[in-house]
Design an enzyme around this catalytic site. Structure first.
Site, PDB file in Angstrom:
ATOM      1  N   ASN A   1      10.026 -12.161   1.122  1.00 43.20           N
ATOM      2  CA  ASN A   1       8.837 -11.316   1.001  1.00 43.20           C
ATOM      3  C   ASN A   1       8.669 -10.469   2.262  1.00 43.20           C
ATOM      4  OD1 ASN A   1       6.012 -10.643  -0.144  1.00 43.20           O
ATOM      5  ND2 ASN A   1       5.553 -11.402   1.906  1.00 43.20           N
ATOM      6  N   GLU A   2       8.658  -9.160   2.089  1.00 43.82           N
ATOM      7  CA  GLU A   2       8.399  -8.210   3.183  1.00 43.82           C
ATOM      8  C   GLU A   2       9.256  -8.519   4.411  1.00 43.82           C
ATOM      9  OE1 GLU A   2       4.190  -7.941   3.918  1.00 43.82           O
ATOM     10  OE2 GLU A   2       3.805  -6.945   2.008  1.00 43.82           O
TER      11      GLU A   2
ATOM     12  N   ASN B   1       5.638  -4.230  -2.572  1.00 45.66           N
ATOM     13  CA  ASN B   1       4.260  -4.540  -2.226  1.00 45.66           C
ATOM     14  C   ASN B   1       3.629  -3.247  -1.710  1.00 45.66           C
ATOM     15  OD1 ASN B   1       5.130  -7.129  -2.750  1.00 45.66           O
ATOM     16  ND2 ASN B   1       4.977  -7.846  -0.637  1.00 45.66           N
TER      17      ASN B   1
ATOM     18  N   TYR C   1      -4.423   0.019   3.148  1.00 47.78           N
ATOM     19  CA  TYR C   1      -3.936   0.127   4.515  1.00 47.78           C
ATOM     20  C   TYR C   1      -3.599   1.558   4.909  1.00 47.78           C
ATOM     21  CZ  TYR C   1      -3.644  -4.957   4.640  1.00 47.78           C
ATOM     22  OH  TYR C   1      -3.953  -6.292   4.605  1.00 47.78           O
TER      23      TYR C   1
ATOM     24  N   TRP D   1      -2.810  -9.079  -5.428  1.00 47.76           N
ATOM     25  CA  TRP D   1      -2.930  -9.868  -4.212  1.00 47.76           C
ATOM     26  C   TRP D   1      -4.394  -9.901  -3.832  1.00 47.76           C
ATOM     27  CZ3 TRP D   1       0.644 -12.856  -2.070  1.00 47.76           C
ATOM     28  CH2 TRP D   1       0.356 -13.443  -0.828  1.00 47.76           C
TER      29      TRP D   1
ATOM     30  N   LYS E   1      -8.818 -10.426   0.105  1.00 45.31           N
ATOM     31  CA  LYS E   1      -8.386  -9.652  -1.064  1.00 45.31           C
ATOM     32  C   LYS E   1      -8.558 -10.414  -2.379  1.00 45.31           C
ATOM     33  CE  LYS E   1      -5.069  -6.789   1.414  1.00 45.31           C
ATOM     34  NZ  LYS E   1      -5.160  -7.469   2.712  1.00 45.31           N
TER      35      LYS E   1
END
Length: 481
Positions: free
Chosen positions: A107-108, A162, A168, A242, A263
């Site tokens: 992930n990321e 994502n 952001y 998310w 979130k």
């Protein structure tokens, strides 16, 4: 014959207030019921192995599961054997759970740059998945800054990005443009939306929600847009909000409520469903219902207020103080009424199906007209201002200001030097940090360039009326365009 089955999913962090990860079976069951009640048919179990009992629940309820190892954000060359062991254990322990469709590698993971060692580690894990379980596919969730031509994008069988445009960075509509461009350039690549969301705390409310304000109001508007965006793009194989629940995050200190990621569509204690929960229920669930939004925005300063209803019925009828106010139809599950207010008002809404009102499908709430904003609706009581007043930004013709876009300022050498200095300070404060090797995509640069500087400052929590913002604006006022 092939049939389409879009995955309407949520990501789940399991920890709870006062409990941590020591969940009882009853707590797992409650989480599952809340997820099912919203109409979701898939869960991304990010970013770690779960209690076998929850996998059993997913099997029993027919939930489609994305299973994932804790290989997150930072690649450590010394951690290769650990990632291999984690993947082996994940597959061996859960191979017989029919709910699982994929084994997710990471992930990321590109936050601090993509190295050859990182790529090799991912190739090893991808091959391991296919060797141990040829019946399932490999998957990845990519950081929104990762270039779409990176070898990481096409390595696994299915992949997702994502994306946090509208929170952001950028605006909500940038999500639409990103997927359209990706699909045009990679029509045969299976792509999903593996994370997206906006933070909110239930005490913060606004009739003029804005990106970065942490209000329940903005979170709802954001998810209204995202659901419409997804509905119009059938090539997106699945999506995962998310997050379903707020969860602990030690590095966060936001909106006056530190230690949490806000979130979630439901609060950390599972007791309050935010308005955004109900827009998903409207799109995804079948049992008819209506929900009046904004019940925690009780004290209202506007003369005419918007009453917004989420529902999965064709029409809703609104009553104000027991008098019929009007009936509204909608094809996107959002029903809006403009209601004049002067005192305390009781609101009642009911479902209208095939022209027949159904009083058993209803919701009620109360609002009151006030002369001053309620300070509880703001992050800080000493920053209460009228929502309808814009902060005045001093500027002179021919000179830059906080109203100027990042692109305009960056094109000027003096302006760029000032922004570089500001960004260095902001980046150093970013949780997790940004590695020297990270590449920022052309698309990301373009989105940031379009943003007025004042929007970026607001997003990172800098008040435009603060001394820091005023000093920055004064410095920009000295730079000629």
């Amino acid at each position: 014959m092939k049939a389409s089955y879009p995955l309407h999913g949520v990501s789940r962090h399991q920890d709870r207030l006062g409990v941590g990860n020591a969940l009882t079976k009853e707590m797992h069951e409650e989480d599952m019921e809340l997820i099912l009640s919203m109409g979701a048919n898939s869960i991304r179990l990010a970013h770690y192995q779960r209690d076998q009992y929850f996998y059993d629940l997913c099997d029993e309820k027919g939930i489609v599961v994305w299973a994932e190892i804790p290989y997150i954000t930072v690649h450590m060359p010394s951690g290769r054997e650990n990632t291999i062991r984690q993947m082996k254990e994940l597959i061996v322990q859960n191979y017989n759970h029919t709910s699982i469709i994929c084994w997710a590698i990471s992930n990321e993971i590109s936050l601090q740059g993509v190295t050859e060692d990182l790529l090799e580690n991912h190739r090893i894990l991808n091959d391991l998945i296919h060797e141990m379980d040829p019946s399932r596919v490999s998957a990845m969730a990519n950081l929104f800054m990762l270039e779409t031509d990176s070898p990481l994008v096409t390595l696994p069988d299915i992949r997702g990005y994502n994306l946090y445009y509208g929170w952001y960075v950028g605006e909500m509509e940038d999500n639409d443009a990103w997927f359209d461009k990706f699909h045009e350039e990679h029509p045969d690549v299976v792509i999903g939306l593996t994370e997206y969301g906006a933070d909110s705390t239930i005490k913060l409310q606004s009739p003029k929600p804005e990106k970065g304000d942490y209000t329940e109001s903005y979170e709802a508007v954001y998810h209204e847009h995202m659901l419409e965006m997804l509905a119009k793009r059938p090539y997106i194989w699945g999506s995962y909000v998310w997050n379903m629940f707020e969860f602990a995050a030690a590095g966060r200190d936001e909106a006056g409520d530190p230690g949490k990621n806000h979130k979630g569509l439901i609060t950390f204690d599972r007791k309050v469903k935010k308005d955004a929960y109900y827009i998903y229920k409207a799109w995804w669930s079948e049992d008819p219902f209506v929900h009046i939004c904004g019940r925690r925005y009780h004290d209202r300063i506007e003369e005419t207020t918007e009453i917004k209803v989420y529902a999965n019925v064709p029409e809703v009828k609104l009553y104000v103080d027991d008098k019929e106010f009007g009936t509204v139809a909608s094809d996107n599950h959002v029903f809006r009424f403009s209601v004049p207010i002067s005192g305390t008002h009781k609101l009642y809404t009911s479902a209208v199906i095939d022209g027949v009102e159904h009083a058993e499908i209803s919701d009620t709430m109360e609002v009151v007209k006030v002369s001053e904003p309620n300070p509880e609706y703001f992050v800080s009581a000493d920053k209460v201002r009228n929502w309808f007043d814009e902060t005045e930004i001093a500027e002179e013709d021919g000179y830059f200001s906080l109203n100027s876009t990042m692109g305009e300022i960056s094109a000027n050498p003096k302006g760029k030097a000032l922004l570089d200095q500001m960004m260095a300070v902001m980046t150093a404060k970013t949780a997790g940090g940004m590695g020297e090797g990270v590449k920022v995509s052309k698309e990301m640069h373009a989105i940031v360039a379009r943003q007025p500087l004042k929007r970026l400052l607001g997003q990172v929590g800098i008040d435009l009326e603060s001394d820091a913002a005023k000093q920055l604006n004064a410095a920009l006022n000295q730079i000629k365009k």
